[in-house]
Design a protein around this motif. Structure first.
Motif, short mmCIF file in Angstrom:
data_model
loop_
_atom_site.label_atom_id
_atom_site.label_comp_id
_atom_site.label_asym_id
_atom_site.label_seq_id
_atom_site.Cartn_x
_atom_site.Cartn_y
_atom_site.Cartn_z
N UNK A 1 -116.64 -22.94 101.07
CA UNK A 1 -116.78 -23.44 102.44
C UNK A 1 -116.40 -24.91 102.44
N UNK A 2 -115.91 -25.37 103.56
CA UNK A 2 -115.66 -26.81 103.73
C UNK A 2 -116.54 -27.32 104.86
N UNK A 3 -117.33 -28.36 104.57
CA UNK A 3 -118.37 -28.82 105.50
C UNK A 3 -118.18 -30.24 105.99
N UNK A 4 -117.19 -30.92 105.47
CA UNK A 4 -116.95 -32.31 105.89
C UNK A 4 -115.46 -32.49 106.08
N UNK A 5 -115.03 -32.29 107.32
CA UNK A 5 -113.61 -32.27 107.63
C UNK A 5 -113.46 -32.76 109.07
N UNK B 1 -116.80 -26.01 108.70
CA UNK B 1 -117.60 -26.72 109.71
C UNK B 1 -116.84 -28.00 110.02
N UNK B 2 -116.31 -28.03 111.23
CA UNK B 2 -115.32 -29.04 111.59
C UNK B 2 -115.92 -30.11 112.49
N UNK B 3 -115.68 -31.38 112.12
CA UNK B 3 -116.08 -32.49 112.99
C UNK B 3 -114.98 -32.77 113.99
N UNK B 4 -115.38 -33.12 115.20
CA UNK B 4 -114.42 -33.74 116.12
C UNK B 4 -115.09 -34.93 116.78
N UNK C 1 -122.80 -23.83 123.88
CA UNK C 1 -122.69 -22.61 123.04
C UNK C 1 -121.54 -22.72 122.04
N UNK C 2 -120.65 -23.70 122.25
CA UNK C 2 -119.52 -23.86 121.31
C UNK C 2 -119.79 -24.90 120.23
N UNK C 3 -120.89 -25.63 120.34
CA UNK C 3 -121.14 -26.75 119.42
C UNK C 3 -122.43 -26.51 118.64
N UNK C 4 -122.30 -26.46 117.32
CA UNK C 4 -123.46 -26.16 116.47
C UNK C 4 -124.31 -27.39 116.21
N UNK C 5 -123.66 -28.52 116.04
CA UNK C 5 -124.43 -29.69 115.64
C UNK C 5 -123.80 -30.99 116.08
N UNK C 6 -124.54 -32.08 115.84
CA UNK C 6 -124.00 -33.41 116.10
C UNK C 6 -124.09 -34.25 114.83
#
Ligand code: HPA
Ligand code: ZN
Length: 335
Positions: free
Chosen positions: A13-17, A96-99, A160-165
């Motif tokens: 898994x990739x968690x910091x991207x 898990x993708x950051x934007x 509902x589209x955003x898991x976290x901040x």
């Protein structure tokens, strides 16, 4: 199977991207041309030449400028889709993708344009490439908390589209404590919590992320080693660290990979994961990050497998899903 193939093929898994950090120079030029945006570089080669940084800020200046070519929903879609193709090639099974919405809303791009483009690529990737995903929205810490709060309110329509901040951008001088209010509201709204801390900033910032923001994962966290009590806390609670080795070298957090705190953190039993941060800028995707560590620290196949297991354990997915992924690693190891 050689080590290269082993790292490539093991499920991970990739968690910091940061999705904006996957903008390859070729894509940047293509989008600039399509959208009629002037950039101050004449060629892909000249742009790549500029990717020499001496700290986080020198990178962020170029990264924010590059993001300026992203204008339409289709641009965000293509950016994300290109990353997913790369992830598929490297056998990444969950992302898990950051934007960074503020990077775009500040230029007059609608929040909806950004999230719809990224999310539809992720949904297609889940269906067609079998890569599961979560989206994590980051607040820019160099801006005031009031701006982060406005962004959180905008995000509620897309909850509902955003898991976290999370929290990113310039760390020094912008401690997590500056954002206590907005993270409290985010927790009340049910978002998972992560934060960049201890990349360039001191261990105190990691404590603040844990205690003040109630972060469930620390992005980077590589300076934790300077504080024994903190190490004990991270270990006791098995708080995952999303380490990005090539990023840390490119941004001069450590001079050489052999000086990186990774191995000590890992050997002490912390939940360390390996990630690529901004692969288009730092010279490698997740496999290249594993390889760089393997090369510097002579990691064994069991070490690599443990890191891949950690990546699923640290993910924001159900226990059931974690076990399924980890079973795939065990099967792969037994082959
Ligand atoms: N640190 C802080 N902000 C960022 C990073 C990072 O590594 N990448 C993109 N934004
Ligand atoms: Zn980052």
């Amino acid at each position: 199977m050689d080590m290269n193939q082993f790292i490539q093929n093991i499920p991970k898994a990739e968690l910091h991207l940061h999705i904006e950090g996957t903008l390859e120079p070729e894509t940047l030029f293509r989008l600039a041309k399509r959208n009629g945006i002037r950039i101050k570089f004449n060629s892909v080669e000249e742009l790549r030449q500029a990717y020499q940084f001496n700290n986080l800020q020198s990178f962020l200046d170029i990264y924010y400028e590059g993001a300026g070519v992203l204008q339409n929903e289709s641009d965000f879609y293509e950016l994300t889709w290109e990353y997913l193709l790369k992830a598929k090639e490297q056998n990444v099974r969950h992302v898990e993708i950051f934007f960074d919405p503020q990077t775009h809303t500040a230029r007059g791009i609608a929040f909806e344009t950004v999230i719809d483009g990224i999310y539809s690529a992720l949904a297609d990737g889940s269906r067609d490439l079998n890569i599961s995903f979560c989206l994590i929205m980051c607040f820019l810490r160099h801006l005031p908390e009031s701006e982060a709060m406005k962004t959180l309110v905008q995000a509620l329509d897309f909850k509902e589209k955003i898991m976290g901040v999370g929290l990113d951008s310039s760390e020094t001088g912008h401690p997590p404590s500056k954002f206590m209010g907005v993270f409290e509201k985010a927790r009340e709204e049910g978002f998972r919590i992560v934060a960049h801390a201890g990349e360039e900033g001191p261990p105190e910032y990691i404590w603040e992320a844990l205690q003040g923001l109630k972060a469930q994962r620390i992005d980077h966290g590589v300076r934790a080693l300077e504080d024994t009590a903190l190490i004990n806390e991270l270990k006791r609670r098995q708080i995952p660290l999303t380490v990005c080795p090539l990023s840390n070298i490119k941004l001069c957090v450590f001079k050489n990979m052999r000086d990186h705190s990774f191995k000590t953190l890992f050997d002490q039993g912390l939940c360390v994961t390996v990630n690529s941060d901004d692969p288009a800028y730092f010279g490698g995707y997740v496999v290249e990050n594993y390889l760089a560590l393997q090369d510097a620290f002579q990691l064994t196949r069991n070490d690599i497998a443990q890191l891949a297991i950690n990546s699923f354990n640290a993910a924001f997915i159900s226990q059931d899903k974690k076990e399924k992924f980890i079973d795939q690693i065990k099967k792969f190891m037994a082959e």
